[in-house]
Write an enzyme that holds these catalytic residues in place. Sequence first.
Site, mmCIF file in Angstrom:
data_model
loop_
_atom_site.group_PDB
_atom_site.id
_atom_site.type_symbol
_atom_site.label_atom_id
_atom_site.label_comp_id
_atom_site.label_asym_id
_atom_site.label_seq_id
_atom_site.Cartn_x
_atom_site.Cartn_y
_atom_site.Cartn_z
ATOM 1 N N GLU A 45 0.683 -1.240 0.197
ATOM 2 C CA GLU A 45 -0.063 0.082 0.053
ATOM 3 C C GLU A 45 0.745 1.074 -0.056
ATOM 4 O O GLU A 45 1.716 1.500 0.731
ATOM 5 C CB GLU A 45 -0.937 -0.039 1.373
ATOM 6 C CG GLU A 45 -2.186 0.400 1.156
ATOM 7 C CD GLU A 45 -3.322 -0.282 -0.187
ATOM 8 O OE1 GLU A 45 -3.109 -0.259 -1.056
ATOM 9 O OE2 GLU A 45 -3.594 -1.363 0.416
ATOM 10 N N SER A 137 -11.496 1.174 -5.900
ATOM 11 C CA SER A 137 -11.233 1.519 -7.115
ATOM 12 C C SER A 137 -12.397 1.638 -8.226
ATOM 13 O O SER A 137 -12.334 1.232 -9.340
ATOM 14 C CB SER A 137 -10.019 0.867 -7.634
ATOM 15 O OG SER A 137 -8.979 1.227 -6.793
ATOM 16 N N SER A 138 -13.384 2.236 -7.735
ATOM 17 C CA SER A 138 -14.542 2.407 -8.752
ATOM 18 C C SER A 138 -14.209 3.458 -9.660
ATOM 19 O O SER A 138 -14.389 3.233 -11.026
ATOM 20 C CB SER A 138 -15.690 2.892 -8.035
ATOM 21 O OG SER A 138 -15.720 4.022 -7.424
ATOM 22 N N SER A 139 -13.306 4.643 -9.503
ATOM 23 C CA SER A 139 -13.004 5.455 -10.379
ATOM 24 C C SER A 139 -12.016 4.843 -11.488
ATOM 25 O O SER A 139 -12.114 5.196 -12.610
ATOM 26 C CB SER A 139 -12.410 6.735 -9.828
ATOM 27 O OG SER A 139 -11.268 6.381 -8.915
ATOM 28 N N GLU A 171 -6.246 10.578 -14.852
ATOM 29 C CA GLU A 171 -6.654 10.919 -13.451
ATOM 30 C C GLU A 171 -5.724 11.813 -12.910
ATOM 31 O O GLU A 171 -6.246 12.644 -12.063
ATOM 32 C CB GLU A 171 -6.751 9.668 -12.888
ATOM 33 C CG GLU A 171 -7.041 9.667 -11.026
ATOM 34 C CD GLU A 171 -8.048 8.910 -10.528
ATOM 35 O OE1 GLU A 171 -8.482 8.136 -11.164
ATOM 36 O OE2 GLU A 171 -8.551 9.308 -9.299
ATOM 37 N N ASP A 183 -4.133 1.047 -9.503
ATOM 38 C CA ASP A 183 -5.498 0.493 -9.604
ATOM 39 C C ASP A 183 -5.984 0.246 -11.114
ATOM 40 O O ASP A 183 -6.947 -0.595 -11.468
ATOM 41 C CB ASP A 183 -6.385 1.728 -9.348
ATOM 42 C CG ASP A 183 -6.190 2.072 -7.621
ATOM 43 O OD1 ASP A 183 -5.439 0.972 -7.236
ATOM 44 O OD2 ASP A 183 -6.507 3.106 -7.170
HETATM 45 C C1 GLA Z 1 -5.045 4.840 -4.328
HETATM 46 C C2 GLA Z 1 -4.419 5.119 -5.515
HETATM 47 C C3 GLA Z 1 -3.360 3.993 -5.812
HETATM 48 C C4 GLA Z 1 -2.436 3.685 -4.734
HETATM 49 C C5 GLA Z 1 -3.249 3.232 -3.400
HETATM 50 C C6 GLA Z 1 -2.534 3.166 -2.125
HETATM 51 O O1 GLA Z 1 -5.866 3.521 -4.565
HETATM 52 O O2 GLA Z 1 -5.107 5.239 -6.548
HETATM 53 O O3 GLA Z 1 -2.670 4.788 -6.687
HETATM 54 O O4 GLA Z 1 -1.456 4.565 -4.169
HETATM 55 O O5 GLA Z 1 -4.261 4.378 -3.121
HETATM 56 O O6 GLA Z 1 -2.056 2.096 -2.222
#
Ligand code: GLA
Length: 390
Positions: A45, A137-139, A171, A183
Amino acid sequence: MRPRGSVIGKPPDPKDSIAAHYRERYGSTPAIIVAAPGRVNLIGEHTDHNGGFVLPAAIDRHMVIAASPREDTLMCLHSVDFSSDASFSLDAISHDTQAEWSNYERAVAWALQEAGYELRGMNAVLAGNVPIGSGLSSSAAIEVATAYAFRTLNDLPLDLVTLAKLCQWAENEFVGVKCGIMDQFISALGKARHALLIDCRSLDHRLVPLPPEMSLVICDTQVRRDLVSSAYNERRAQCETGARLMGVSSLRDLGEHNFENQQVELPESVRQRCRHVISENRRVRDAVAALEGGDLPAFGTLMNQSHESLRDDYEVSCRELDIMVEAAWEVDGVYGSRMTGAGFGGCTISAVRPDAVEAFQAQVSCKYESATGLAPSIYVCHAEDGVRLL
Ligand code: GLA
């Protein structure tokens, strides 16, 4: 007893109704239907924007677009989830402050055209069951679905890695969130029954099979906080400061030993952010070795350590995420549990023995609800393929 309001199972699948919505709207059958998945990150993360390693899986929740090409450059969009319409011309793309949901389609169209691809307009209907703002990660899923619809309708010579990079750029530059590549990459390139180890610097990637003796359980805290993108950008800047002060192009270039022994004085918050990223990169590689070696307890321990590091060093957890994770840690048959995604609310991911899932759902929802007054939604997710035509 099942606590009030907790969701065991999934909301309706938008794939089932999207063609009907399209027909109702445009009076014809859509030329294509595209589905792009959300994702859950198993470990790694806040490492992607530091050129590091991540281990996400695409999940069985999707953003779906039904679309047909137009002869002109008009984009006509309808969002089922927002019950809202938007339209814009590909000749002059600007932000929409009313129908904000349409900014992702605008961003992708803008990025593809900036990169030199010629686009025709389309009539489209969008729907999804990736919960918005929950860290799944809907976007990215809507961006990838949109880019794939453009690619298909315009016959664009666009491989999936390039498509993911263009969506990230959209984005970063149009939406204004300085996210990393994870994502969009997993939404484009995920594979059923696998996680994907991604080197976010070289974009080398490798599938890692998910063992059937481990269920992946997502717990949604139901907490959504607005500060996610400002705090995200602030931490990203702190990591960049750390890298600059230590004379490396990104934190990816430092191992834990070099970091602990380096001589530069770092501001305390910068030191903490760097320690998280550098140790997390090592945990990802250890986690892959544990999964591939069938050592699920070791994999789970690394997930737990990742959570502690995100809570104490990177400081992106929150009370509700900690309560959810600690409740999971107490259940028999849980290998590991951690927050997933950017943080400050959203979801946790737990690796659970399949025969312990029912007890997990009951115990975790009970504890979470009595500590917070919020009814969580808890469900087993399955790793799925990335973007595709239905
Ligand atoms: C969001 C960002 C990713 C990543 C995570 C954290 O989802 O879109 O690129 O940095 O946070 O790991």
